[in-house]
Design an enzyme around this catalytic site. Structure first.
Site, PDB file in Angstrom:
ATOM      1  N   LYS A   1       1.776  -0.821  19.548  1.00  0.00           N
ATOM      2  CA  LYS A   1       2.723  -0.783  18.424  1.00  0.00           C
ATOM      3  C   LYS A   1       3.646  -1.989  18.492  1.00  0.00           C
ATOM      4  O   LYS A   1       4.147  -2.329  19.578  1.00  0.00           O
ATOM      5  CB  LYS A   1       3.517   0.530  18.480  1.00  0.00           C
ATOM      6  CG  LYS A   1       4.383   0.795  17.243  1.00  0.00           C
ATOM      7  CD  LYS A   1       5.098   2.148  17.354  1.00  0.00           C
ATOM      8  CE  LYS A   1       5.935   2.450  16.118  1.00  0.00           C
ATOM      9  NZ  LYS A   1       6.638   3.745  16.226  1.00  0.00           N
TER      10      LYS A   1
ATOM     11  N   SER B   1       6.293   6.567  12.103  1.00  0.00           N
ATOM     12  CA  SER B   1       6.223   5.132  11.913  1.00  0.00           C
ATOM     13  C   SER B   1       5.001   4.462  12.552  1.00  0.00           C
ATOM     14  O   SER B   1       4.633   3.366  12.157  1.00  0.00           O
ATOM     15  CB  SER B   1       7.475   4.484  12.524  1.00  0.00           C
ATOM     16  OG  SER B   1       7.542   4.728  13.922  1.00  0.00           O
TER      17      SER B   1
ATOM     18  N   SER C   1       7.175  10.003  15.367  1.00  0.00           N
ATOM     19  CA  SER C   1       6.396   8.814  15.010  1.00  0.00           C
ATOM     20  C   SER C   1       5.104   8.613  15.789  1.00  0.00           C
ATOM     21  O   SER C   1       4.303   7.757  15.431  1.00  0.00           O
ATOM     22  CB  SER C   1       7.263   7.557  15.143  1.00  0.00           C
ATOM     23  OG  SER C   1       8.235   7.533  14.126  1.00  0.00           O
TER      24      SER C   1
END
Ligand SMILES: [Zn+2]
Lengths: 503, 497
Positions: free
Chosen positions: B80, B155, B179
């Site tokens: 990420k 996210s 997330s």
């Protein structure tokens, strides 16, 4: 406001009662910064002592410097504070380019030390107790320098340079409770408090507390209230006052300025002010209205600090001798009256005398030089005694030369002056200037004979047993040898020649 | 070569260790896959072809020298874009950090490299991890491989989509309010939020410091456990890092036995707003657990209904302070610096241009909540709710080993559907937020498709802090039983891209 239009200090005090608050920031002398491993050494290439954490790079995190916490606890204990059993850091949020995260990691409503006091000694020997509100830990900001303007201030500058070497250096902020009841002595109390605090910090070994290097900075908050009233007036905050003398002057000026505004029916604006060393005035800085809101909240990146009671007691037990106690001990050791000790304190002579004694000088001699010749010179030049260009070791050497009979008092004075003038070490000065006492009997003999011949009447008295008259002959010999003779030896020689020895 | 991208991480590592395939071949297969499908998926913001191949070569060389390889050596991973990577762009999905090359590696990045994991690149995300759909990325939305017109969650939508699109067998996410878990649920992948403090946050660009937690994303429970073990553990650079041994998650993942475990069904996570197909798969999972020998009871956690509002005070408050550093002075975007403007003006113009709407919304919310005069009512009250939620968990865990609930009330919604309705978007994290507020451990596990839309449904399993192994024990058992029942894994049903 020009100095000319100010209400006089006496008039100001006749109507108003000053209330002061002092906030002192001390940079700790830890090897590394408060929340990262960067060096705190001064004077390095700009931005060479930085890392992701003290630059506030995305993703970086702080780790508390344990020595910083220990220093804070020591300061708290020395200031007779309570030490928190559990406290947190908090973020003080505001934007400024010299603050890499745009928040300062500080402490808010949970300071590590609180509710203490510091007794300070005033010039007349009386003691004034300054109550301490709190001492808390925080980090310093970076330094900005503004380029292109005339004044070095941001106004008119074309650009600014930022050095983050100082960002993250541990600071302890020590805040007093409102100091009331000092009256006309408020400026003196302010100076004495900062001086005492500086001694205390130095004695703890947690900082060199050099005000000239910015290691210790004082904000003077001041307000006036009419005599007989309880409510505090609006205060001004004079920031970063950087010497003891300036602290006193800033307080004094603000008292006069406030009084002038109030007497004219004006109102004091709550604002920060800058102190100017050159003329002792302050000028307006930033207005502090209620819109200023630091949005403090507990720092989520750090865990609470919980000093165990055992550890606190260990630190308390290991505290060094504090300045007040030490001063009492030195007074006894040096055999001084309260009054004499107070003079030594007022002259800032404790350290120099102490160090001169440590370098081998007798106490009375060390005190004589620092409180006499050197204090006079400091006064004349308006400088601090400790800053005279002579070291305690050099003073001690001069006293040793006197004790060895190589110098007399008059010559010693000349040597001291030469050292102050930068002519080198005492021994070099004696050598170069040929100042050594003449104690060679053959060299002195002629001078003695001449003195006796020229003062026959006095010589006769001495022969008759009036030995006290010898001073006149000694004086004549000293004059003839331009002070370079060993007076004791001269006296012996005269008495010997006149057959009056042993009397 | 197509086969290689379908291997699990455990299988890949095994094959490399035995020399059946080289790490370079594995890396190349995944780079080819990314090349082939990522234009459609948009899971990656940055692909580090050279770095990945170099890391793979290093593993092959190590093996050639006969050195021992770790359990994930040579396995590709999608990281990420919120973790710093030295020399590799890190944007957090924001224009604010476009072009920023961090000078340092996050602790997690270092641990992955040390484990011989091959980092393929950085994945798309909602800007600064604020969002539940990855639509808030400044670099365009990511598609859900099950249906590219739908969101992959957020996210960490990029990481979850990369797994479901077979672009990587492993991925890293961060979970502040869900997330990791919510993207896992809507993409049919496994996502774990470890106990707060068990994976270092050093180098994780902060959204909400007291809630953020990095964690593993994978296609199987065992793979997630292997990754969990590689990244967890004490880090002196993170003061909130827990100094205790990591629970034996790999061992737990392999147990496949829940007999005697007590499982609590959270009563509050059901009812209005929960999609029928989601509840159906959830109820079946609870039934399955019973069949597998667990004891299932209903528990009530009344404070959980306050979790969402508390979260939307705490997280924005912290974010308003964490994001203050983006001021155009030292790195990242700088707008309007034409020599005529003050630093203050340049900062304002840069923040105006560099932050997206959702980030600005939260900064404003948080600034307000921390303001003097409002602090007690907002931030202070939210902290009290946080305590109440922790107490609810404590009393629940006094009677059960783990709690279960749906991970998210609905399956993946169409891109754009909730973009203009922040409240509807926030509801996607209704079930996941309590664990962030309490700091405990939670997993989302795929348990089938909702009959009405054929989209994946996630089962959330919650364990007490530092009992992360229980997640893997329950997850491993349910996964094995479902794979047996279906005769294949759920991801084999993902449509071809
Ligand atoms: Zn640093």
């Amino acid at each position: 406001m020009s100095v000319m239009n100010l209400v006089s200090y006496e008039d100001a005090l006749a109507s108003y009662d000053p209330v002061m608050g002092l906030e002192v920031h001390v940079e700790l002398g830890t090897k590394t910064k408060m929340f990262c491993g960067c060096s705190t050494e001064l004077g390095a290439e700009p931005n060479s002592q930085t890392c992701p954490t003290c630059l506030g790079l995305p993703g970086s995190l702080p780790v508390v410097n344990a020595v910083g916490v220990e220093s804070a606890v020591k300061i708290g204990l020395a200031l007779n504070c309570e030490i928190a059993e559990w406290c947190r850091f908090a973020r003080k949020n505001y934007f400024y380019p010299d603050m890499p995260k745009n928040f300062q990691t500080s402490q808010y409503d949970e300071p590590i030390a609180f509710n203490g006091y510091l007794d300070v000694q005033l010039e007349d020997g009386s003691t004034f107790r300054v109550e301490i509100e709190r001492a808390h830990m925080e980090e310093d900001t970076g330094k900005s320098s503004h380029v292109g303007g005339a004044t070095g201030r941001i106004h008119g500058a074309t650009h600014s340079l930022l050095d983050y070497n100082r960002a993250g250096i541990p600071l302890i902020e020590i805040v007093t409770k409102p100091i009331v009841g000092a009256g006309e002595r408020a400026p003196e109390v302010a100076k004495a408090y900062v001086a005492e605090l500086r001694e205390l910090i130095k004695s703890l070994g947690v900082s060199e507390a050099r005000m000239d290097k910015g290691q210790m900075r004082c904000d003077v908050n001041l307000s006036l209230r009419p005599h007989g009233t309880e409510t505090f007036g609006t205060r001004s905050e004079t920031k970063n006052v950087n010497s003891l003398r300036s602290v006193e002057r800033a307080a004094r000026f603000e008292i006069q300025r406030h009084a002038t505004v109030l007497t004219d029916g004006g109102t004091i604006v709550q604002e920060t002010r800058h102190f100017h060393e050159d003329d002792g005035t302050t000028t307006s800085g930033r207005i502090k209205d209620n819109a200023e809101d630091y949005r403090y909240f507990p720092e989520p990146d750090l865990v609470p600090v919980a000093p165990s009671r055992e550890w606190v007691e260990e630190l308390r037990a290991a505290l060094p001798e504090l300045p007040r106690v030490r001063r009492a001990r030195l007074q006894a050791e040096w055999g001084l009256s309260d009054k004499d000790m107070q003079s030594v304190l007022n002259a800032g002579a404790v350290e120099p005398i102490q160090e001169t004694i440590a370098a081998g000088a007798p106490a009375d001699q060390a005190r004589k030089w620092w409180m006499g010749e050197l204090a006079r010179r400091a006064n004349e030049t308006g400088t601090e005694l400790a800053e005279q260009p002579i070291t305690p070791a050099q003073v001690a050497r001069v006293t040793a030369l006197v004790a060895e009979g190589k110098l007399n008092d008059k010559l010693a004075r000349q040597v001291i002056e030469a050292v102050l003038a930068g002519e080198g070490e005492p021994d070099e000065v004696v050598e170069k200037r040929g100042l050594a006492v003449v104690s060679d009997d053959s060299a002195l003999g002629a001078a003695v004979d001449q003195a006796i011949a020229e003062n026959e009447a006095v010589a006769a008295k001495i022969r008759d047993g009036k030995v006290a008259a010898v001073g006149a002959l000694v004086g004549a010999v000293m004059k003839a040898t331009r002070g370079q003779a060993d007076a004791a030896r001269v006296k012996d020689l005269i008495l010997e020649r006149l057959g009056a020895e042993g009397q | 070569m197509t086969e290689l991208i379908r291997f699990t991480a455990a299988e890949t590592a095994g094959a490399i260790a035995k020399g059946e395939v080289s790490a370079v071949e594995v890396a190349q297969a995944h780079l080819d896959r990314i090349e082939a499908v990522d234009k459609k998926v948009n899971a990656f913001l940055h692909v580090d072809t050279e770095g990945a191949l170099a890391a793979a070569r290093a593993v092959d060389e190590k093996r050639a020298k006969g050195e021992e390889l770790g359990p994930l050596a040579g396995v590709p991973l999608a990281l990420k874009d919120v973790f710093t990577t030295k020399g590799i762009p890190t944007t957090c999905g924001s224009k604010m950090l476009e072009g920023w090359i961090p000078p340092y590696d996050a602790t997690l990045t270092t641990r992955l490299k040390d484990a011989g994991v091959v980092i393929l690149g950085k994945t798309n995300m909602d800007e600064f991890a604020m969002g539940s759909s990855t639509e808030n990325s400044a670099y365009g939305p990511t598609g859900n491989p099950w249906d590219l017109t739908r969101i992959p969650g957020g996210s960490g939508g990029g990481s979850a989509a990369a797994l479901a699109a077979f672009e990587a067998p492993l991925a890293i996410g961060t979970d502040t309010g869900g997330s990791i878990r919510q993207p896992g649920a809507v993409t049919g992948t496994v996502g774990v939020k470890p106990t707060y403090g068990s994976v270092s946050r050093y180098g994780l660009v902060a959204f909400s410091s007291s809630l953020d937690q990095g964690g593993p994303c994978a296609r199987t429970v065992l793979d997630a456990a292997l990754l969990h073990e590689a990244i967890a553990g004490h880090d002196p650079l993170d003061s909130t890092s827990i100094d205790a041994p990591v629970p034996a998650v790999v061992e737990a993942a392999k147990m496949r036995d829940v007999r005697g475990m007590r499982i609590g069904v959270v009563k509050e996570f059901a009812g209005e707003g929960y999609q029928t197909g989601v509840m159906q798969r959830f109820d079946e999972s609870v039934e399955l657990l019973r069949e597998l020998g667990a004891e299932v009871v209903e528990v009530s956690c009344p404070s959980f209904t306050l979790a969402l509002p508390a979260y939307y005070l705490i997280a924005p408050s912290e974010c308003s302070s964490n994001l203050a550093r983006f001021d155009a002075m030292r790195y990242g975007l700088r707008v309007g610096d034409d020599g005529s403007r003050s630093a203050e003006e340049v900062t304002a113009l840069t923040r105006e241009a560099g932050f997206g709407d959702e980030v600005k919304r939260r900064i404003i919310l948080g600034t307000y909540a921390l303001s003097s005069g409002y602090y007690d009512a907002y931030y202070g009250s939210a902290q009290k709710v946080r305590t109440l939620i922790s107490r609810d968990f404590d009393s629940a865990f006094a009677g059960v080993d783990v709690l279960v609930s749906p991970t998210t009330p609905t399956t993946a919604f169409p891109i754009g559907e909730r973009a203009d309705d922040p409240m509807a978007m926030y509801l996607a994290d209704l079930c996941t937020i309590p664990s962030n507020l309490a700091g405990n451990a939670a997993m989302s596990l795929p348990v089938g498709l909702a009959p009405e839309d054929n989209l994946p449904v996630g089962l959330q399993i919650i364990a007490p802090a530092m009992a992360d192994d229980r997640l893997y024990r329950v997850g491993g058992a349910v996964e094995a039983a479902l794979n047996d029942k279906w005769g294949h894994t759920l991801l084999e049903e993902v449509p071809a891209l």
